[in-house]
Design an enzyme around this catalytic site. Structure first.
Site, PDB file in Angstrom:
ATOM      1  CE  LYS A 202      41.991  44.699  33.815  1.00  0.00           C
ATOM      2  NZ  LYS A 202      40.590  44.759  34.222  1.00  0.00           N
TER       3      LYS A 202
HETATM    4  C1  E4P Z   1      38.048  44.070  32.136  1.00  0.00           C
HETATM    5  O1  E4P Z   1      39.190  43.748  32.240  1.00  0.00           O
HETATM    6  C2  E4P Z   1      37.617  45.455  31.910  1.00  0.00           C
HETATM    7  O2  E4P Z   1      37.989  46.256  32.970  1.00  0.00           O
HETATM    8  C3  E4P Z   1      36.123  45.453  31.704  1.00  0.00           C
HETATM    9  O3  E4P Z   1      35.803  44.467  30.750  1.00  0.00           O
HETATM   10  C4  E4P Z   1      35.559  46.803  31.318  1.00  0.00           C
HETATM   11  O4  E4P Z   1      34.200  46.624  31.010  1.00  0.00           O
HETATM   12  P1  E4P Z   1      33.153  47.838  30.907  1.00  0.00           P
HETATM   13  O5  E4P Z   1      33.506  48.645  29.730  1.00  0.00           O
HETATM   14  O6  E4P Z   1      31.818  47.157  30.786  1.00  0.00           O
HETATM   15  O7  E4P Z   1      33.280  48.615  32.204  1.00  0.00           O
END
Ligand code: E4P
EC number: 2.2.1.2
Length: 219
Positions: free
Chosen positions: A87
């Site tokens: 990622k």
């Molecule tokens: C996933 O890949 C993201 O990091 C995550 O969905 C972020 O979510 P949030 O905005 O609830 O922290």
């Protein structure tokens, strides 16, 4: 449509996997910290533990923000298990890193995406997944779902292979709207996945069926 769970909590990952509907996992540094995971070896061991639960597609996020650092870190993450997807944040060096990993056959998830322009760049670089954040846009009075819609449309125009992974999903309607729009993947907390089960008519209907069955059996 693929379902990913958005957590680093092993019990929640197991619960979703046991339902038989889980296609992958996304984590981020905040989710890892929430589980109290810190230090390089603990972080790697935790990613390995997640990979041992699910079949494939475990997003592990780099901490570095420069090209060389992201390449080194991403290669190390990819070595943990074949199920790892590296990622990478949506920044200039991140785009370069995505291009590099694409050429090496290492899957990537471009994260922290908040605009269609960013989505075009990530697709051009060859990202495997693109993570636009719905909830965080909604939080600042922008329409997160509208962004998903725009990106799905743009990717369709050009046949980009990058999959739209709708992230920052806060409730079941986000997920259902993503399905209507045609997002390839949704990543959400366990409570959103299990929230799809709920309907008061299912509960009352089941209670009635069981009561009728018990009444007939007692005659
Ligand atoms: C996933 O890949 C993201 O990091 C995550 O969905 C972020 O979510 P949030 O905005 O609830 O922290």
């Amino acid at each position: 449509m693929k379902f990913f769970i958005d957590t680093a909590n092993l019990a929640e990952i197991r619960e979703a996997y046991d339902m038989g509907i889980l296609d992958g996992v996304t984590t981020n540094p905040s989710l890892m910290a929430k589980e109290g995971i810190s230090g390089e070896s603990n972080v790697r061991a935790h990613y390995k533990a997640i990979c041992d639960i699910v079949d494939d597609k475990v997003s592990a996020e780099v901490i570095s923000t420069d090209f060389d650092g992201m390449i080194k870190e991403g290669k190390e993450l990819a070595k943990i298990d074949d199920k790892i997807v590296v990622k990478i944040p949506m920044i200039k060096d991140g785009i370069k890193a995505i291009k590099y990993f694409h050429s090496e056959g290492i899957r990537t998830n471009c994260t922290l995406v908040f605009s269609s322009g960013q989505a075009i760049l990530a697709a051009k670089a060859g990202a495997t997944y693109l993570s636009p954040f719905i909830g965080r846009l909604d939080d600042i009075s922008y329409d997160g779902l509208e962004l998903i819609s725009q990106i799905v449309h743009i990717y369709g125009n050009y046949g980009f292979e990058t999959e739209v992974l709708a992230a920052s999903i806060r409730h079941t309607m986000h997920l259902i709207k993503c399905a209507e729009i045609g997002a390839d993947v949704v990543t959400c907390p366990l409570k959103v996945i299990t929230g799809l089960l709920k309907h008061p008519l299912t509960d009352s209907g089941l209670a009635q069926f069981l009561a009728d069955h018990a009444k007939a059996a007692s005659k």
